[in-house]
Structures are given as structure tokens and as C-alpha cells.
Design an enzyme around this catalytic site. Structure first.
Site, PDB file in Angstrom:
ATOM      1  CE  LYS A 102      25.356  41.126  17.976  1.00 27.96           C
ATOM      2  NZ  LYS A 102      25.854  40.761  19.395  1.00 27.96           N
ATOM      3  N   GLY A 214      16.993  27.257  25.256  1.00 23.32           N
ATOM      4  CA  GLY A 214      18.053  27.370  24.224  1.00 23.32           C
ATOM      5  C   GLY A 214      19.036  26.395  24.477  1.00 23.32           C
ATOM      6  CG  ASN A 217      28.718  28.345  21.868  1.00 19.85           C
ATOM      7  OD1 ASN A 217      28.878  29.084  22.705  1.00 19.85           O
ATOM      8  ND2 ASN A 217      30.150  28.036  21.175  1.00 19.85           N
ATOM      9  CB  ALA A 218      25.155  30.373  24.950  1.00 19.54           C
ATOM     10  N   GLY A 219      23.786  27.922  25.590  1.00 15.62           N
ATOM     11  CA  GLY A 219      22.756  27.050  26.288  1.00 15.62           C
ATOM     12  C   GLY A 219      23.479  25.693  26.631  1.00 15.62           C
TER      13      GLY A 219
HETATM   14  N1  GLU Z   1      28.315  37.942  19.865  1.00  9.79           N
HETATM   15  C1  GLU Z   1      29.052  38.021  21.102  1.00  9.79           C
HETATM   16  C2  GLU Z   1      28.185  38.956  22.028  1.00  9.79           C
HETATM   17  O1  GLU Z   1      27.049  39.496  21.655  1.00  9.79           O
HETATM   18  C3  GLU Z   1      30.550  37.990  20.974  1.00  9.79           C
HETATM   19  C4  GLU Z   1      30.762  39.442  20.458  1.00  9.79           C
HETATM   20  C5  GLU Z   1      32.506  39.391  20.368  1.00  9.79           C
HETATM   21  O2  GLU Z   1      32.950  38.495  20.800  1.00  9.79           O
HETATM   22  O3  GLU Z   1      32.755  40.492  19.726  1.00  9.79           O
HETATM   23  O4  GLU Z   1      28.736  39.561  23.088  1.00  9.79           O
END
Ligand code: GLU
Length: 411
Positions: A102, A214, A217-219
Site C-alpha cells: 500500500k 459513501g 467509485n465503490a458506493g
Molecule cells: N485499492 C484497492 C484495494 O484496496 C485496489 C488495490 C489494487 O487493485 O491493487 O483493494
């Protein structure tokens, strides 16, 4: 955000369910590499600013490190490390052949111009380029980072190394090697998990109601996809507040309204509610899709849903989870519920490395199969060991990580 001591505590608690040694726990709680660096960029007003930036390659026994980069004021080394740990589990659980990583830049993305965002994105890669690569560490979008930002980052990386390398980063725009379906993958994966679980619990019939916290994008995509499947969205919110209508809300109209007005305030087809009130909406499923620690011991008691689907990373605190369990609420853990993003990121990387590109229908078919398999593995362990779903998902993931570490002779 989750503190690292919580992670250690949770892993210790697994001793009740599997034989796990102290060496193995210390292996799992030790990040492989933590990179902390400074990103210097020129602001539009001509002044220079220096930001704190991080990349954590948490564990790579199953493959190159993988995980997003977030631009947010709360980014810290500890938070990035916890998120990288979860990516490690997420990839292992879902059979994505990557380790966990991350990254982040501590900055308020809302005050940046596009030019400033570009300069920060490029400066981040300048500082990190020797540490990443398609077989080493593969970043992606996360909170407040977009396909546009991934394009700048990939371009900067390729300029530095002097050749094409689309597999260095995923979540790119389609015209630069992105995968069809990657933009909606997190939400789509969550929907597959949700519908699969409802079916297994015998709750899938009749009118299913959902509240979503939220609307990023996801929500937003979850609201759209669920509406298309006939699921009733009765409440949504963003950081400024929400809207409720027990007859159901239109995902498309909500998206249009928010785009035009910047929030849901004054939305005509429902009643305005606060973010806290949204958490208390009586629905079958509550989907926290915003930031970490949305549900804490302060508000967990108010939750009025049967299932919580964690589309965000770490939205339910450990203390809140105890309260929710007491109330009989099933929490579908983030490492399963939001894994659609990284699953399709892996497909993108495969397409980049082979040069063969797939249709969206193929991406979705593969995603459904892969995420449903992870749900099944989790569900079986949950029933067998009589544990909550998060514990089951951790057990499945950790077993795979430890098996690989043992074969490599690391533990
Ligand atoms: N940020 C997204 C996650 O937390 C996607 C991570 C990715 O695609 O590498 O899963």
C-alpha cells in the site's frame, strides 16, 4: 483508522482456532519493507511544498507486492502498514498471485489543482521508481486516486526506465492498457459476494433493501449495479450527509443530483438524513463504502441491518465488531467484500504482460467465479469452526501465506 496493535491482537486470537506459533505470528506482523520518503512539488503559486509519502511492501511470499496509493490528509506510516497487511490477506484469500502493499501521500486532495495533482503523482514515482515494477511491486488507485493519476504515474515510470512497462501499475485508463470492468470491479465484486451470501443464508428471496454510506467509485457503482438487479436502495450518504426513502431511490438520479449540486442536500425524492442516521437505517444490508472506522463503539449499537458489507477498507472497528456480533449482525469483511478491485487489477496485469485484451463480459465472468470461490472457502470455514466471517477469511488467507513461507524456508 486501525492501529497495528489491533492487528496483532486479532492474529493472537486466531490461536484458538488453528495451531500458529509465535514465530509465525511475528512473521505475519512484521512488514517486509517500509519506505518513507518526501515528495517535493511546485504549487501553482510558485512555492515549493514537501509532503510525506509512504510505500509499504508488507509481504511478498505469494508474489510481487500489490495495492493502491491513497492521497489523503490522514495518511500515515501506521495506516499504510495496516492497509498493506490487509492487501496481503486479500490477495491470499482470493487467489490473486500477489503479495500485499500500500502507498500514500499525506495531502488534502480536494485543494489541489489538476496540475498540482499531476506534479505530486510524478514526484511520487520519481521517489519510488527503483522500488516498483511488474515483478516487484504494482501500485493501483485507492482513496482519492484515479485512472488519470495512474496514467501520470505509469508515464513517469516509463520515462525513467526508458521503455514501455504497462504492468507496473493497474487501474489505468482503457486507452493506456487498463482493463475493461476495472472501474466498476470493486462494487461488482461486492455485489457478487452480497447476493451469494444472501442466497446461502436463505435471505435472497423477496425485496432486499440496502443502505450505502459513501458515494464515491465503490458506493455509487454498487448503488447502480444493485438497482439494475432489482435491489431497493433505501438510503445513501456522502461526507456531507444523506438521503432516505423507504420506497427506494434511483441510483442514476442520485448520481446526477450529486454531480450538479455537490451533495444530496435538498434532494427532492426523499428525506435528508445525517451520516449517523444512515447507519441506523433499517435495511437488510448496510454497505460502508467510504473511509475506515465509520462504525465504532460509539455508533455500532444504532446499526439496524442484518448484514454489513465492508466495501471500504477497515470501516468497522474491532470494538464495534464485538457489539455487532452481540446483535447478531453478520459482517462481511473487507478482504472479501472489496476484493473485486484487486482481482480485476490482476487481470489487467495479465493482459498487459501478454498483450491480449479481454471483453468486459469475460472479465466479469472470471471475477464472479473467482470471488464466489473465495466466498465459498470462507463460508465453509465459518461453519466448520463456528467463527465469524472475518475470522474465517483470515484463517483461509493465513494458511495460504504460511504454506508459501514454509516452502520458501522463511519460517
Ligand atoms: N485499492 C484497492 C484495494 O484496496 C485496489 C488495490 C489494487 O487493485 O491493487 O483493494
Amino acid at each position: 483508522m486501525c492501529s497495528f496493535s489491533e492487528i496483532r491482537e486479532r492474529l493472537e486470537s486466531l490461536k484458538k482456532h488453528i495451531s500458529i506459533t509465535d514465530t509465525e505470528i511475528s512473521f505475519l506482523t512484521t512488514p517486509k519493507k517500509v519506505i518513507s520518503f518526501e515528495v517535493e512539488y511546485d504549487k501553482d503559486n510558485g512555492k515549493k511544498e514537501v509532503l510525506n509519502a509512504y510505500r509499504v511492501q508488507y509481504n511478498t511470499v505469494l508474489g510481487p507486492a500489490k495495492g493502491g496509493i491513497r492521497f489523503h490528509e490522514d495518511v500515515s506510516e501506521e495506516e499504510t502498514t495496516a492497509l498493506a497487511f490487509w492487501m496481503t490477506l486479500k490477495c491470499a484469500l482470493t487467489g490473486v498471485p500477489f503479495g500485499g502493499g500500500k502507498g500514500g501521500v499525506k495531502v488534502n486532495p480536494k485543494v489541489l489543482s489538476d496540475n498540482e495533482t499531476e506534479r505530486i503523482s510524478r514526484a511520487y514515482i520519481k521517489g519510488l521508481h527503483s522500488e516498483i515494477g511488474p515483478w516487484k511491486d504494482i501500485p493501483a488507485p485507492d482513496v482519492y486516486t484515479t485512472p488519470r493519476i495512474m496514467a501520470w504515474m505509469m508515464d513517469e515510470y516509463e520515462k525513467i526506465i526508458g521503455r514501455h512497462s504497462p504492468g507496473v501499475i493497474t487501474g489505468k485508463p482503457l486507452s493506456l492498457g487498463g482493463s475493461k470492468g476495472r472501474d466498476v470491479a470493486t462494487a461488482q465484486g461486492g455485489v457478487y459476494v452480497m447476493l451469494g451470501l444472501l442466497k446461502r443464508l436463505g435471505l435472497g428471496k423477496g425485496n432486499v433493501t440496502v443502505a450505502i454510506q459513501g458515494f464515491g467509485n465503490a458506493g455509487m457503482n454498487a448503488a447502480r449495479i444493485l438497482s439494475e438487479k432489482g435491489v431497493k436502495i433505501i438510503g445513501v450518504s456522502d461526507s456531507k450527509g444523506g438521503v432516505f426513502n423507504k420506497e427506494g431511490l434511483s441510483a442514476d438520479e442520485l448520481a446526477l443530483y450529486k454531480k450538479k449540486h455537490g451533495s444530496f442536500e435538498g434532494y427532492p425524492d426523499g428525506k435528508n438524513i445525517t451520516n449517523e442516521e444512515l447507519l441506523g437505517v433499517k435495511a437488510d444490508v448496510l454497505i460502508p463504502a467510504a473511509m475506515g472506522n465509520a462504525i465504532t463503539k460509539q455508533n455500532a449499537d444504532k446499526v439496524n441491518a442484518k448484514i454489513i458489507l465492508e466495501l471500504a477498507n477497515g470501516p468497522v472497528s474491532r470494538e464495534a465488531e464485538v457489539i455487532l456480533e452481540r446483535k447478531g449482525i453478520t459482517v462481511v469483511p473487507d478482504i472479501l467484500a472489496n476484493s473485486g478491485g484487486v482481482i480485476v487489477s490482476h487481470y489487467e496485469w495479465v493482459q498487459n504482460n501478454t498483450g491480449l485484451y479481454w471483453e468486459e463480459e469475460e472479465v466479469m465472468r472470471k471475477l464472479e467465479r473467482q470471488i464466489t470461490k473465495a466466498l465459498d472457502e470462507t463460508y465453509i470455514v465459518m461453519k466448520e469452526k463456528k467463527v465469524d466471517m472475518r475470522t474465517a477469511a483470515y484463517l483461509v488467507a493465513i494458511e495460504k501465506i504460511l504454506a508459501a513461507a514454509r516452502l520458501r524456508g522463511i519460517i
